[in-house]
Design a protein around this motif. Structure first.
Motif, PDB file in Angstrom:
ATOM      1  N   LYS A   1     -24.878 -98.988  77.832  1.00 34.05           N
ATOM      2  CA  LYS A   1     -24.597-100.137  76.977  1.00 34.05           C
ATOM      3  C   LYS A   1     -24.026 -99.693  75.636  1.00 34.05           C
ATOM      4  O   LYS A   1     -24.025 -98.511  75.304  1.00 34.05           O
ATOM      5  CB  LYS A   1     -25.867-100.966  76.800  1.00 34.05           C
ATOM      6  CG  LYS A   1     -26.336-101.591  78.114  1.00 34.05           C
ATOM      7  CD  LYS A   1     -27.525-102.498  77.932  1.00 34.05           C
ATOM      8  CE  LYS A   1     -27.908-103.137  79.263  1.00 34.05           C
ATOM      9  NZ  LYS A   1     -29.076-104.046  79.133  1.00 34.05           N
ATOM     10  N   LEU A   2     -23.525-100.670  74.893  1.00 35.00           N
ATOM     11  CA  LEU A   2     -22.773-100.411  73.667  1.00 35.00           C
ATOM     12  C   LEU A   2     -23.319 -99.229  72.866  1.00 35.00           C
ATOM     13  O   LEU A   2     -24.496 -99.203  72.502  1.00 35.00           O
ATOM     14  CB  LEU A   2     -22.786-101.655  72.781  1.00 35.00           C
ATOM     15  CG  LEU A   2     -21.783-102.762  73.155  1.00 35.00           C
ATOM     16  CD1 LEU A   2     -22.039-103.982  72.324  1.00 35.00           C
ATOM     17  CD2 LEU A   2     -20.359-102.272  72.977  1.00 35.00           C
ATOM     18  N   TYR A   3     -22.452 -98.271  72.613  1.00 41.07           N
ATOM     19  CA  TYR A   3     -22.871 -97.094  71.856  1.00 41.07           C
ATOM     20  C   TYR A   3     -21.660 -96.453  71.200  1.00 41.07           C
ATOM     21  O   TYR A   3     -20.512 -96.674  71.585  1.00 41.07           O
ATOM     22  CB  TYR A   3     -23.564 -96.080  72.775  1.00 41.07           C
ATOM     23  CG  TYR A   3     -22.631 -95.341  73.700  1.00 41.07           C
ATOM     24  CD1 TYR A   3     -22.215 -94.049  73.417  1.00 41.07           C
ATOM     25  CD2 TYR A   3     -22.145 -95.950  74.862  1.00 41.07           C
ATOM     26  CE1 TYR A   3     -21.350 -93.370  74.268  1.00 41.07           C
ATOM     27  CE2 TYR A   3     -21.287 -95.281  75.709  1.00 41.07           C
ATOM     28  CZ  TYR A   3     -20.890 -93.998  75.405  1.00 41.07           C
ATOM     29  OH  TYR A   3     -20.021 -93.335  76.234  1.00 41.07           O
TER      30      TYR A   3
ATOM     31  N   LYS B   1     -17.344 -99.125  69.385  1.00 40.68           N
ATOM     32  CA  LYS B   1     -18.310 -98.892  70.452  1.00 40.68           C
ATOM     33  C   LYS B   1     -17.695 -99.168  71.819  1.00 40.68           C
ATOM     34  O   LYS B   1     -16.750 -99.951  71.949  1.00 40.68           O
ATOM     35  CB  LYS B   1     -19.547 -99.775  70.242  1.00 40.68           C
ATOM     36  CG  LYS B   1     -20.364 -99.400  69.009  1.00 40.68           C
ATOM     37  CD  LYS B   1     -21.598-100.265  68.889  1.00 40.68           C
ATOM     38  CE  LYS B   1     -22.438 -99.842  67.689  1.00 40.68           C
ATOM     39  NZ  LYS B   1     -23.681-100.655  67.553  1.00 40.68           N
TER      40      LYS B   1
ATOM     41  N   SER C   1     -23.554 -90.305  74.098  1.00 41.90           N
ATOM     42  CA  SER C   1     -24.385 -91.209  74.895  1.00 41.90           C
ATOM     43  C   SER C   1     -25.823 -90.691  74.930  1.00 41.90           C
ATOM     44  O   SER C   1     -26.084 -89.507  74.701  1.00 41.90           O
ATOM     45  CB  SER C   1     -23.833 -91.339  76.314  1.00 41.90           C
ATOM     46  OG  SER C   1     -23.758 -90.084  76.937  1.00 41.90           O
TER      47      SER C   1
ATOM     48  N   HIS D   1     -18.842 -99.709  76.169  1.00 41.48           N
ATOM     49  CA  HIS D   1     -19.890-100.053  77.136  1.00 41.48           C
ATOM     50  C   HIS D   1     -19.387 -99.592  78.501  1.00 41.48           C
ATOM     51  O   HIS D   1     -18.611-100.281  79.159  1.00 41.48           O
ATOM     52  CB  HIS D   1     -20.139-101.566  77.113  1.00 41.48           C
ATOM     53  CG  HIS D   1     -21.242-102.014  78.013  1.00 41.48           C
ATOM     54  ND1 HIS D   1     -22.088-103.059  77.693  1.00 41.48           N
ATOM     55  CD2 HIS D   1     -21.665-101.579  79.224  1.00 41.48           C
ATOM     56  CE1 HIS D   1     -22.965-103.244  78.678  1.00 41.48           C
ATOM     57  NE2 HIS D   1     -22.703-102.356  79.625  1.00 41.48           N
TER      58      HIS D   1
ATOM     59  N   CYS E   1     -14.818-100.175  81.041  1.00 37.79           N
ATOM     60  CA  CYS E   1     -15.486-100.471  79.779  1.00 37.79           C
ATOM     61  C   CYS E   1     -15.620-101.982  79.672  1.00 37.79           C
ATOM     62  O   CYS E   1     -14.627-102.706  79.832  1.00 37.79           O
ATOM     63  CB  CYS E   1     -14.703 -99.911  78.589  1.00 37.79           C
ATOM     64  SG  CYS E   1     -15.396-100.376  76.970  1.00 37.79           S
ATOM     65  N   ASN E   2     -16.806-102.447  79.385  1.00 39.02           N
ATOM     66  CA  ASN E   2     -17.070-103.881  79.338  1.00 39.02           C
ATOM     67  C   ASN E   2     -16.468-104.544  78.100  1.00 39.02           C
ATOM     68  O   ASN E   2     -16.425-105.771  78.013  1.00 39.02           O
ATOM     69  CB  ASN E   2     -18.580-104.125  79.368  1.00 39.02           C
ATOM     70  CG  ASN E   2     -18.932-105.479  79.919  1.00 39.02           C
ATOM     71  OD1 ASN E   2     -18.233-106.029  80.761  1.00 39.02           O
ATOM     72  ND2 ASN E   2     -20.022-106.056  79.429  1.00 39.02           N
TER      73      ASN E   2
ATOM     74  N   TYR F   1     -19.384 -98.538  82.443  1.00 40.38           N
ATOM     75  CA  TYR F   1     -20.094 -99.019  83.626  1.00 40.38           C
ATOM     76  C   TYR F   1     -19.336 -98.643  84.894  1.00 40.38           C
ATOM     77  O   TYR F   1     -18.157 -98.279  84.867  1.00 40.38           O
ATOM     78  CB  TYR F   1     -20.269-100.545  83.574  1.00 40.38           C
ATOM     79  CG  TYR F   1     -18.983-101.293  83.809  1.00 40.38           C
ATOM     80  CD1 TYR F   1     -18.591-101.683  85.083  1.00 40.38           C
ATOM     81  CD2 TYR F   1     -18.126-101.586  82.745  1.00 40.38           C
ATOM     82  CE1 TYR F   1     -17.399-102.352  85.299  1.00 40.38           C
ATOM     83  CE2 TYR F   1     -16.929-102.246  82.955  1.00 40.38           C
ATOM     84  CZ  TYR F   1     -16.577-102.626  84.230  1.00 40.38           C
ATOM     85  OH  TYR F   1     -15.384-103.280  84.448  1.00 40.38           O
TER      86      TYR F   1
ATOM     87  N   GLU G   1     -24.651 -98.164  84.012  1.00 39.28           N
ATOM     88  CA  GLU G   1     -24.026 -98.645  82.790  1.00 39.28           C
ATOM     89  C   GLU G   1     -24.648 -97.940  81.599  1.00 39.28           C
ATOM     90  O   GLU G   1     -25.829 -97.591  81.612  1.00 39.28           O
ATOM     91  CB  GLU G   1     -24.146-100.160  82.653  1.00 39.28           C
ATOM     92  CG  GLU G   1     -25.551-100.680  82.452  1.00 39.28           C
ATOM     93  CD  GLU G   1     -25.585-102.181  82.166  1.00 39.28           C
ATOM     94  OE1 GLU G   1     -24.563-102.711  81.666  1.00 39.28           O
ATOM     95  OE2 GLU G   1     -26.631-102.801  82.413  1.00 39.28           O
TER      96      GLU G   1
END
Length: 221
Positions: free
Chosen positions: A113-115, A98, A119, A100, A135-136, A102, A111
């Motif tokens: 979020k985790l996917y 996954k 998307s 994330h 990417c976080n 942003y 952002e």
């Protein structure tokens, strides 16, 4: 009389269509082109430089577009994406892990979020300027979006060359930009029409830092 009336009716129906086709052909025949070469001061070709033509004295025609920035092998692809203001960008994740996505850039704060996979919805880039993506989860992942308010732009390839075709003749402001440029190049005023135009630029860049990616572990990192 009936044949004459029918002929006149056909002229009335097809006259505007023919006029539109002639106008379109004339505009295409008169369209200008510009090619740009970008190199460093050492003579190396510069890839991923944005070449932008902004018309002076008139507004470009409105448009909406769609673009895609993929995530593959834990990287954003492409590194630089140039889009017109109002364009929607999809961020499909083709990796087995996954992401994330942003951005904290003023031109677009968002952002996803985790996917994994596709998307949920595309992101609309509605302000001009530079947008830095990250990417976080994977700190080394980075990419750039340049949002412009003109339909006439291109990106240099590995040979440092870019070409913009189909430009209406007229006066333009020419800009060149790169995410890692040490200093901004001066804008140029150019007049396009007739023979193809060639311009050259010299840019010095900060090195792109390539961070080694850790192997995928059992936790899916």
């Amino acid at each position: 009389m009936a044949d004459r009336a029918g002929h006149q009716s056909r002229q009335l129906r097809f006259g505007p269509v023919l006029a539109a086709l002639v106008l379109a052909w004339t505009c295409a025949a008169n369209a200008a082109s510009l090619s740009a070469g970008v190199r460093t001061s050492a003579g190396a070709p510069v890839q991923d430089a944005a070449i932008i033509l902004e018309p002076t004295g008139r507004a470009p025609p409105p448009a909406r577009g769609r673009a895609t920035i993929e995530q593959r092998d834990r990287e954003f692809i492409p590194y630089l994406t140039i889009v017109r203001k109002g364009t929607s960008i999809d961020f499909p994740n083709h990796d087995p892990v996954k992401h994330h996505v942003y951005s904290f850039s003023p031109a677009k704060v968002f952002e996803i979020k985790l996917y994994a996979g596709k998307s949920v919805s595309p992101v609309v880039f509605d302000k001009t300027g530079e947008v830095v993506l990250g990417c976080n989860i994977h700190d080394w992942m980075a990419a750039h979006v340049l949002v412009v308010d003109t339909p006439w732009f291109a990106k240099t390839g590995a040979d440092g060359m870019a070409r913009i075709d189909g430009v209406p003749p007229g006066a333009y402001r020419l800009r060149v930009w790169h995410p890692r440029q040490k200093a901004a190049a001066a804008d140029r005023d150019v007049s396009l029409g007739g023979a193809p135009r060639r311009v050259d630029y010299t840019l010095d860049l900060t090195p792109r830092v390539i961070v080694p990616k850790p192997p995928l572990d059992a936790g899916g990192y």
